[in-house]
Design an enzyme around this catalytic site. Structure first.
Site, PDB file in Angstrom:
ATOM      1  CG  PHE A  87      36.402  13.255  -8.964  1.00  0.00           C
ATOM      2  CD1 PHE A  87      35.238  13.104  -8.226  1.00  0.00           C
ATOM      3  CD2 PHE A  87      37.628  13.191  -8.296  1.00  0.00           C
ATOM      4  CE1 PHE A  87      35.280  12.905  -6.844  1.00  0.00           C
ATOM      5  CE2 PHE A  87      37.684  12.989  -6.927  1.00  0.00           C
ATOM      6  CZ  PHE A  87      36.508  12.856  -6.203  1.00  0.00           C
ATOM      7  CB  ILE A  88      37.923  17.914  -8.590  1.00  0.00           C
ATOM      8  CG1 ILE A  88      38.560  16.697  -7.890  1.00  0.00           C
ATOM      9  CG2 ILE A  88      37.969  19.147  -7.690  1.00  0.00           C
ATOM     10  CD1 ILE A  88      40.045  16.819  -7.611  1.00  0.00           C
ATOM     11  CG  ASP A 142      36.129  18.635 -19.413  1.00  0.00           C
ATOM     12  OD1 ASP A 142      35.999  18.527 -18.188  1.00  0.00           O
ATOM     13  OD2 ASP A 142      36.865  17.875 -20.092  1.00  0.00           O
ATOM     14  N   GLY A 186      37.087  13.932 -18.854  1.00  0.00           N
ATOM     15  CA  GLY A 186      35.807  14.380 -18.272  1.00  0.00           C
ATOM     16  C   GLY A 186      34.637  13.704 -18.978  1.00  0.00           C
ATOM     17  CE1 TYR A 241      48.902  15.176 -12.294  1.00  0.00           C
ATOM     18  CE2 TYR A 241      49.727  14.489 -10.160  1.00  0.00           C
ATOM     19  CZ  TYR A 241      48.745  15.077 -10.928  1.00  0.00           C
ATOM     20  OH  TYR A 241      47.617  15.573 -10.329  1.00  0.00           O
TER      21      TYR A 241
HETATM   22  C1  UD2 Z   1      48.970  11.406  -6.791  1.00  0.00           C
HETATM   23  C2  UD2 Z   1      48.904  12.518  -5.721  1.00  0.00           C
HETATM   24  C3  UD2 Z   1      47.453  12.996  -5.616  1.00  0.00           C
HETATM   25  C4  UD2 Z   1      46.918  13.439  -6.971  1.00  0.00           C
HETATM   26  C5  UD2 Z   1      47.021  12.252  -7.917  1.00  0.00           C
HETATM   27  C6  UD2 Z   1      46.500  12.560  -9.307  1.00  0.00           C
HETATM   28  C7  UD2 Z   1      50.656  11.691  -4.178  1.00  0.00           C
HETATM   29  C8  UD2 Z   1      50.954  11.310  -2.787  1.00  0.00           C
HETATM   30  N1  UD2 Z   1      49.358  11.995  -4.445  1.00  0.00           N
HETATM   31  O1  UD2 Z   1      48.190  10.351  -6.307  1.00  0.00           O
HETATM   32  O2  UD2 Z   1      47.361  14.055  -4.696  1.00  0.00           O
HETATM   33  O3  UD2 Z   1      47.616  14.559  -7.456  1.00  0.00           O
HETATM   34  O4  UD2 Z   1      48.402  11.841  -8.024  1.00  0.00           O
HETATM   35  O5  UD2 Z   1      46.610  11.442 -10.134  1.00  0.00           O
HETATM   36  O6  UD2 Z   1      51.528  11.765  -5.018  1.00  0.00           O
HETATM   37  N2  UD2 Z   1      47.610   1.754  -6.098  1.00  0.00           N
HETATM   38  C9  UD2 Z   1      47.507   0.397  -5.927  1.00  0.00           C
HETATM   39  N3  UD2 Z   1      46.682  -0.301  -6.760  1.00  0.00           N
HETATM   40  C10 UD2 Z   1      45.991   0.299  -7.781  1.00  0.00           C
HETATM   41  C11 UD2 Z   1      46.115   1.688  -7.939  1.00  0.00           C
HETATM   42  C12 UD2 Z   1      46.948   2.394  -7.077  1.00  0.00           C
HETATM   43  O7  UD2 Z   1      48.111  -0.199  -5.036  1.00  0.00           O
HETATM   44  O8  UD2 Z   1      45.267  -0.402  -8.511  1.00  0.00           O
HETATM   45  C13 UD2 Z   1      48.463   2.500  -5.161  1.00  0.00           C
HETATM   46  C14 UD2 Z   1      49.509   3.364  -5.845  1.00  0.00           C
HETATM   47  O9  UD2 Z   1      50.666   2.631  -6.145  1.00  0.00           O
HETATM   48  C15 UD2 Z   1      49.723   4.450  -4.791  1.00  0.00           C
HETATM   49  C16 UD2 Z   1      48.343   4.567  -4.102  1.00  0.00           C
HETATM   50  O10 UD2 Z   1      47.639   3.389  -4.436  1.00  0.00           O
HETATM   51  O11 UD2 Z   1      50.670   4.039  -3.842  1.00  0.00           O
HETATM   52  C17 UD2 Z   1      47.534   5.752  -4.597  1.00  0.00           C
HETATM   53  O12 UD2 Z   1      47.552   5.734  -6.014  1.00  0.00           O
HETATM   54  P1  UD2 Z   1      46.667   6.729  -6.880  1.00  0.00           P
HETATM   55  O13 UD2 Z   1      46.964   6.479  -8.321  1.00  0.00           O
HETATM   56  O14 UD2 Z   1      45.258   6.681  -6.446  1.00  0.00           O
HETATM   57  O15 UD2 Z   1      47.169   8.166  -6.440  1.00  0.00           O
HETATM   58  P2  UD2 Z   1      48.661   8.800  -6.237  1.00  0.00           P
HETATM   59  O16 UD2 Z   1      49.106   8.551  -4.836  1.00  0.00           O
HETATM   60  O17 UD2 Z   1      49.555   8.490  -7.366  1.00  0.00           O
END
Ligand code: UD2
Length: 330
Positions: free
Chosen positions: A12-13, A32, A37, A148
């Site tokens: 993506f990025i 990649d 990817g 992670y």
């Molecule tokens: C983390 C990092 C982000 C990036 C990413 C890579 C944080 C704050 N951010 O993202 O910068 O590095 O990892 O993977 O740590 N959620 C739902 N329902 C779903 C999917 C997700 O509720 O079906 C929630 C999830 O529990 C979280 C939020 O949405 O609270 C974002 O989740 P995500 O997986 O998009 O990204 P996040 O925050 O783990």
């Protein structure tokens, strides 16, 4: 024109960065392993600009020798290649450890031996953890929760060390929940925006993990490309060895995000709520003044505009593809 190496170039990025570089006339070595990817993210660019301007390398970052070779003759590296996802790292820490930590180490070693000038690295806001006051500033102590988050932080520390010890110019950009077109929606580990948009368009009901009051400083892809290009070009005395937040500086809760997206799509169902996710951070909200000052970073696309563009793109994909569900049951 400079030769750039982009790792994770089919992701993506990485694919957006590759596109920005070739469109302005630079030459890109696009690396990649196609584990996450997608070839279709690069194929149109290779078709348009030709294999001389985009050299495709199917290489795994864990392959020390291939990575070392990929660094030869390169001036600047954008290191986007990683196995993302907090929940994936909780489920299978070893696989993400080897990809993210060993992969980054191999790349830095390759860069050092090939005398690469600068490495710009995709760090993660997850490194802040839950303990810091908001907004989060680069000077705060890290508090990673998930494997992670630890892995991405180790990469930052390695970058800093390679600057201090070997003089390799490094810049780490802590990405805050990047979203936009091309973000893959089709894995259980997909980012929330890609998942929600594709599910709502298909008439499926998304799940919010926890109460939905967690917040994210969602950042549209175009801003991230800008931050990277500026990080590559900024004077070493301002940026080398440093880390910067890459965000918009405005948080939205998941409940708000769901509601706004549903309005744009015209999706009527409420979310279903499930248990909170292990390793999840509650609030993520960046102070972006350091990036503004040192890089001249200025995010042009705000959350709402990014959301509209993103939804429009998933809508086009939905229309053009064979997604089985139909929107009429929303
Ligand atoms: C983390 C990092 C982000 C990036 C990413 C890579 C944080 C704050 N951010 O993202 O910068 O590095 O990892 O993977 O740590 N959620 C739902 N329902 C779903 C999917 C997700 O509720 O079906 C929630 C999830 O529990 C979280 C939020 O949405 O609270 C974002 O989740 P995500 O997986 O998009 O990204 P996040 O925050 O783990």
């Amino acid at each position: 024109m400079a030769v750039y190496l982009v790792t994770g170039a089919a992701g993506f990025i990485g694919s957006w960065l590759t596109q920005a570089l070739v469109e302005r006339g630079d030459t890109v070595r696009a690396l990649d392993n196609f584990s996450t990817g997608k070839r279709e993210n690069l194929a149109p660019l290779i078709g348009k600009f030709g294999p001389k301007q985009i050299e495709l390398l199917e290489v795994d970052l864990r392959d020390e020798q291939a990575v070392a070779k990929a660094c030869e003759g390169v001036e600047i590296i954008f290191h986007e290649g990683a196995l993302p996802s907090v929940p994936l790292s909780v489920k299978d820490p070893r696989t993400s450890h080897t990809a993210n930590i060993n992969g980054t180490f191999n790349l830095l070693e390759g860069a050092r031996h090939a005398k690469v000038k600068r490495v710009v690295y995709a760090a993660s806001s997850s490194a802040y953890g839950n303990k810091n006051p908001l907004p989060q500033k680069e000077s705060m102590l890290p508090g990673p929760l998930s494997p992670y988050a630890v892995q991405k932080l180790v990469g930052e520390l390695y970058l800093r060390s390679y600057w201090e010890v070997y003089g390799l110019e490094t810049v780490a950009l802590r990405y805050f929940n990047i979203f936009g077109p091309r973000q893959a929606p089709d894995s259980p580990y997909s980012g929330v925006m890609a998942k929600f948009a594709s599910m709502m368009l298909a008439g499926e009901q998304p799940t919010i993990h926890g109460d939905g009051e967690q917040s994210r400083d969602f950042t549209y892809i175009e801003n991230v490309v800008q931050a990277n290009l500026k990080a590559a070009a900024a004077p070493a005395e301002k940026v080398a060895g440093r880390m910067f937040n890459c965000a918009c500086g405005k948080p939205y809760t998941l409940n708000e995000t769901y509601k706004l997206m549903a309005e744009i799509i015209g999706y009527k169902n409420p979310p279903q709520y499930g248990p909170p996710r292990e390793g999840d951070i509650k609030h993520s909200y960046a102070d972006i003044s350091a990036a503004r000052e040192a890089l001249g970073y200025d995010p042009k696309v705000d959350f709402l505009e990014g959301l509209r563009r993103t939804v429009a793109w998933y809508g086009e994909q939905y229309e053009a593809s064979s997604w089985s569900a139909v929107r009429t049951n929303t």
